[in-house]
Write a protein that holds these residues in place. Structure first.
Motif, PDB file in Angstrom:
ATOM      1  N   GLY A  44     -57.673  -4.714 -87.811  1.00 51.96           N
ATOM      2  CA  GLY A  44     -57.751  -6.163 -87.647  1.00 51.96           C
ATOM      3  C   GLY A  44     -57.426  -6.678 -86.262  1.00 51.96           C
ATOM      4  N   ALA A  45     -57.133  -5.788 -85.306  1.00 60.20           N
ATOM      5  CA  ALA A  45     -56.861  -6.240 -83.942  1.00 60.20           C
ATOM      6  C   ALA A  45     -58.123  -6.859 -83.343  1.00 60.20           C
ATOM      7  CB  ALA A  45     -56.400  -5.053 -83.085  1.00 60.20           C
ATOM      8  N   LYS A  46     -57.956  -7.860 -82.473  1.00 60.65           N
ATOM      9  CA  LYS A  46     -59.102  -8.527 -81.865  1.00 60.65           C
ATOM     10  C   LYS A  46     -59.568  -7.779 -80.620  1.00 60.65           C
ATOM     11  CE  LYS A  46     -58.140 -13.243 -83.472  1.00 60.65           C
ATOM     12  NZ  LYS A  46     -57.899 -14.642 -83.072  1.00 60.65           N
ATOM     13  N   TRP A  47     -60.883  -7.780 -80.419  1.00 59.27           N
ATOM     14  CA  TRP A  47     -61.464  -7.194 -79.221  1.00 59.27           C
ATOM     15  C   TRP A  47     -61.954  -8.330 -78.341  1.00 59.27           C
ATOM     16  CZ3 TRP A  47     -61.729  -2.626 -76.790  1.00 59.27           C
ATOM     17  CH2 TRP A  47     -62.634  -2.510 -75.721  1.00 59.27           C
ATOM     18  N   GLN A  48     -61.400  -8.412 -77.120  1.00 58.12           N
ATOM     19  CA  GLN A  48     -61.766  -9.491 -76.207  1.00 58.12           C
ATOM     20  C   GLN A  48     -62.847  -9.020 -75.249  1.00 58.12           C
ATOM     21  OE1 GLN A  48     -58.372 -11.279 -74.258  1.00 58.12           O
ATOM     22  NE2 GLN A  48     -57.056 -10.951 -76.041  1.00 58.12           N
ATOM     23  N   SER A  49     -63.858  -9.868 -75.062  1.00 57.28           N
ATOM     24  CA  SER A  49     -64.945  -9.518 -74.154  1.00 57.28           C
ATOM     25  C   SER A  49     -65.618 -10.781 -73.653  1.00 57.28           C
ATOM     26  CB  SER A  49     -65.972  -8.640 -74.874  1.00 57.28           C
ATOM     27  OG  SER A  49     -67.056  -8.350 -74.030  1.00 57.28           O
ATOM     28  N   GLN A  50     -65.835 -10.867 -72.335  1.00 62.37           N
ATOM     29  CA  GLN A  50     -66.516 -12.019 -71.755  1.00 62.37           C
ATOM     30  C   GLN A  50     -68.018 -11.866 -71.956  1.00 62.37           C
ATOM     31  OE1 GLN A  50     -65.222 -12.865 -67.796  1.00 62.37           O
ATOM     32  NE2 GLN A  50     -66.816 -14.379 -67.417  1.00 62.37           N
ATOM     33  N   GLY A  51     -68.673 -12.935 -72.408  1.00 61.94           N
ATOM     34  CA  GLY A  51     -70.089 -12.893 -72.744  1.00 61.94           C
ATOM     35  C   GLY A  51     -70.972 -12.397 -71.615  1.00 61.94           C
ATOM     36  N   GLY A  52     -71.868 -11.467 -71.949  1.00 61.87           N
ATOM     37  CA  GLY A  52     -72.869 -10.994 -71.010  1.00 61.87           C
ATOM     38  C   GLY A  52     -72.405  -9.975 -69.994  1.00 61.87           C
ATOM     39  N   LYS A  53     -71.139  -9.592 -70.032  1.00 57.85           N
ATOM     40  CA  LYS A  53     -70.633  -8.660 -69.023  1.00 57.85           C
ATOM     41  C   LYS A  53     -70.323  -7.269 -69.577  1.00 57.85           C
ATOM     42  CE  LYS A  53     -68.898 -11.839 -65.562  1.00 57.85           C
ATOM     43  NZ  LYS A  53     -67.827 -12.101 -64.585  1.00 57.85           N
ATOM     44  N   ASN A  54     -70.257  -7.161 -70.891  1.00 58.19           N
ATOM     45  CA  ASN A  54     -69.885  -5.896 -71.499  1.00 58.19           C
ATOM     46  C   ASN A  54     -70.816  -5.579 -72.657  1.00 58.19           C
ATOM     47  OD1 ASN A  54     -67.375  -5.793 -69.865  1.00 58.19           O
ATOM     48  ND2 ASN A  54     -66.802  -7.532 -71.154  1.00 58.19           N
ATOM     49  N   LEU A  55     -70.644  -4.402 -73.229  1.00 61.64           N
ATOM     50  CA  LEU A  55     -71.406  -4.035 -74.415  1.00 61.64           C
ATOM     51  C   LEU A  55     -70.534  -4.181 -75.648  1.00 61.64           C
ATOM     52  CD1 LEU A  55     -73.449  -0.850 -73.403  1.00 61.64           C
ATOM     53  CD2 LEU A  55     -74.363  -3.087 -74.083  1.00 61.64           C
ATOM     54  N   THR A  56     -70.995  -4.968 -76.602  1.00 62.55           N
ATOM     55  CA  THR A  56     -70.368  -5.059 -77.913  1.00 62.55           C
ATOM     56  C   THR A  56     -71.484  -4.875 -78.931  1.00 62.55           C
ATOM     57  OG1 THR A  56     -70.570  -7.488 -77.795  1.00 62.55           O
ATOM     58  CG2 THR A  56     -68.435  -6.521 -77.240  1.00 62.55           C
ATOM     59  N   PHE A  57     -71.421  -3.796 -79.683  1.00 63.27           N
ATOM     60  CA  PHE A  57     -72.524  -3.470 -80.582  1.00 63.27           C
ATOM     61  C   PHE A  57     -72.031  -2.610 -81.737  1.00 63.27           C
ATOM     62  CE2 PHE A  57     -72.265  -0.127 -77.432  1.00 63.27           C
ATOM     63  CZ  PHE A  57     -72.474   1.040 -78.131  1.00 63.27           C
ATOM     64  N   SER A  58     -72.872  -2.527 -82.763  1.00 67.29           N
ATOM     65  CA  SER A  58     -72.566  -1.707 -83.934  1.00 67.29           C
ATOM     66  C   SER A  58     -73.793  -0.887 -84.302  1.00 67.29           C
ATOM     67  CB  SER A  58     -72.148  -2.579 -85.116  1.00 67.29           C
ATOM     68  OG  SER A  58     -70.970  -3.305 -84.810  1.00 67.29           O
ATOM     69  N   VAL A  59     -73.539   0.303 -84.827  1.00 68.77           N
ATOM     70  CA  VAL A  59     -74.602   1.234 -85.190  1.00 68.77           C
ATOM     71  C   VAL A  59     -74.454   1.624 -86.655  1.00 68.77           C
ATOM     72  CG1 VAL A  59     -75.706   3.448 -84.658  1.00 68.77           C
ATOM     73  CG2 VAL A  59     -74.553   2.165 -82.831  1.00 68.77           C
ATOM     74  N   PHE A  60     -75.559   1.574 -87.399  1.00 70.15           N
ATOM     75  CA  PHE A  60     -75.550   2.056 -88.782  1.00 70.15           C
ATOM     76  C   PHE A  60     -75.920   3.533 -88.789  1.00 70.15           C
ATOM     77  CE2 PHE A  60     -77.909   3.247 -92.589  1.00 70.15           C
ATOM     78  CZ  PHE A  60     -76.994   2.915 -93.583  1.00 70.15           C
ATOM     79  N   LYS A  61     -75.103   4.325 -89.494  1.00 70.77           N
ATOM     80  CA  LYS A  61     -75.388   5.773 -89.555  1.00 70.77           C
ATOM     81  C   LYS A  61     -75.200   6.290 -90.965  1.00 70.77           C
ATOM     82  CE  LYS A  61     -76.474   9.796 -87.957  1.00 70.77           C
ATOM     83  NZ  LYS A  61     -77.087  10.154 -89.253  1.00 70.77           N
ATOM     84  N   ASP A  62     -76.216   6.972 -91.476  1.00 73.79           N
ATOM     85  CA  ASP A  62     -76.122   7.672 -92.750  1.00 73.79           C
ATOM     86  C   ASP A  62     -75.246   8.908 -92.541  1.00 73.79           C
ATOM     87  OD1 ASP A  62     -76.452   9.255 -95.008  1.00 73.79           O
ATOM     88  OD2 ASP A  62     -78.621   9.006 -95.099  1.00 73.79           O
ATOM     89  N   VAL A  63     -74.129   8.971 -93.255  1.00 74.61           N
ATOM     90  CA  VAL A  63     -73.212  10.119 -93.108  1.00 74.61           C
ATOM     91  C   VAL A  63     -72.989  10.788 -94.462  1.00 74.61           C
ATOM     92  CG1 VAL A  63     -72.029   9.334 -91.022  1.00 74.61           C
ATOM     93  CG2 VAL A  63     -71.235   8.541 -93.254  1.00 74.61           C
ATOM     94  N   SER A  64     -73.983  10.694 -95.340  1.00 74.99           N
ATOM     95  CA  SER A  64     -73.858  11.267 -96.677  1.00 74.99           C
ATOM     96  C   SER A  64     -73.765  12.795 -96.654  1.00 74.99           C
ATOM     97  CB  SER A  64     -75.036  10.825 -97.554  1.00 74.99           C
ATOM     98  OG  SER A  64     -76.271  11.163 -96.963  1.00 74.99           O
ATOM     99  N   PHE A  65     -74.046  13.399 -95.508  1.00 72.27           N
ATOM    100  CA  PHE A  65     -73.929  14.854 -95.380  1.00 72.27           C
ATOM    101  C   PHE A  65     -72.477  15.302 -95.211  1.00 72.27           C
ATOM    102  CE2 PHE A  65     -74.631  13.011 -91.221  1.00 72.27           C
ATOM    103  CZ  PHE A  65     -73.666  13.615 -90.433  1.00 72.27           C
ATOM    104  N   LEU A  66     -71.564  14.342 -95.031  1.00 69.66           N
ATOM    105  CA  LEU A  66     -70.149  14.654 -94.836  1.00 69.66           C
ATOM    106  C   LEU A  66     -69.361  14.408 -96.114  1.00 69.66           C
ATOM    107  CD1 LEU A  66     -69.146  13.068 -91.393  1.00 69.66           C
ATOM    108  CD2 LEU A  66     -69.196  15.506 -91.941  1.00 69.66           C
ATOM    109  N   ASP A  67     -68.297  15.212 -96.305  1.00 68.60           N
ATOM    110  CA  ASP A  67     -67.333  14.929 -97.356  1.00 68.60           C
ATOM    111  C   ASP A  67     -66.374  13.845 -96.875  1.00 68.60           C
ATOM    112  OD1 ASP A  67     -68.403  16.915 -98.991  1.00 68.60           O
ATOM    113  OD2 ASP A  67     -67.078  18.457 -98.162  1.00 68.60           O
ATOM    114  N   VAL A  68     -65.796  13.092 -97.807  1.00 69.84           N
ATOM    115  CA  VAL A  68     -64.827  12.055 -97.448  1.00 69.84           C
ATOM    116  C   VAL A  68     -63.688  12.653 -96.633  1.00 69.84           C
ATOM    117  CG1 VAL A  68     -63.161  10.401 -98.350  1.00 69.84           C
ATOM    118  CG2 VAL A  68     -65.410  10.590 -99.414  1.00 69.84           C
TER     119      VAL A  68
END
Length: 243
Positions: A44-68
């Protein structure tokens, strides 16, 4: 590769998780935002980033090949992909600070937030959030933060850095799908900040103690050798490395 670019969003992880709940999402779908109003870090910690100067992104990945029980390998390969990306852009002295912050010259340059989607006891997929400081030069009240520009003096093209990272991430996940667990963990540990060095820690009761980082478990707990060669195991937020 499907890349969704947004000008502003509360959180790319939250957006991508909602997208997953609404419809089927292709592997390696990316949501990137120029600005996040409520970017999130670990616990829950906040990530601070100034608009347009950094990369903030998320990637969806199927990881069903891994055990928990192998879930931390996701964090390992993402961390390794970030290290390799930074080094390709000549950002040196990079290390992984457990569990998944990336340091350059002992300053934080990137953070990772991984949220796994589990059905019953089966690991299905992960939403991998990354915040990478690129062209930021001012970090208010963040004395331990840095960026690629502060380190190199260069201004970077955000898309170029993103595409290099995504290519490297695919390579690392391919290695993971081929069950190269030993090699992946060896790379992670070889790049782990303060491993096998005398270090000072603080536990959840604010007790300060000395020890040596020795290993991490497959689920992400850290193993610290303390007095009398005793190995203690800690989960995230149970212990803080003081440096």
């Amino acid at each position: 590769m499907n890349i969704i670019k947004l000008s502003a969003i509360d959180s790319t992880n939250s957006y991508l998780k909602q997208l997953c709940s609404d419809k089927s999402v292709k592997d390696f779908t990316v949501v990137s935002a120029s600005s996040q109003t409520h970017g999130r870090g670990q616990m829950g910690a906040k990530w601070q980033s100034q608009g347009g100067k950094n990369l903030t992104f998320s990637v969806f990945k199927d990881v069903s090949f891994l055990d928990v029980e192998q879930s931390f390998y996701i964090s390992m390969v993402v961390s390794i992909a970030l290290l390799k990306t930074l080094r390709l852009f000549s950002i040196k002295s990079t290390q992984i600070k457990w569990p998944n912050d990336i340091l350059s010259e002992h300053f934080k340059i990137a953070g990772i937030l991984i949220e796994n989607i589990i059905t019953g006891s089966t690991l299905k997929s992960s939403v991998i959030g990354v915040g990478l400081n690129i062209n930021e030069t001012i970090f208010t009240d963040l004395p331990k933060a840095t960026s690629m520009r502060l380190i190199s003096g260069k201004t970077y093209n955000l898309d170029e850095v993103l595409y290099v990272f995504l290519d490297e991430l695919k390579h690392q996940f391919n290695s993971l799908e081929q069950h190269h667990y030993k090699a992946i963990k060896e790379i992670y540990l070889n790049n782990l900040f303060r491993k096998d060095k005398p270090s000072t820690f603080k536990d959840k009761n604010n007790i300060v103690f000395s020890g040596f980082i020795k290993d991490v478990t497959n689920t992400g707990n850290i193993l610290i050798k303390v007095e009398d060669n005793i190995i203690e195991e800690y989960a995230y937020k149970e212990v803080t490395l003081l440096y």
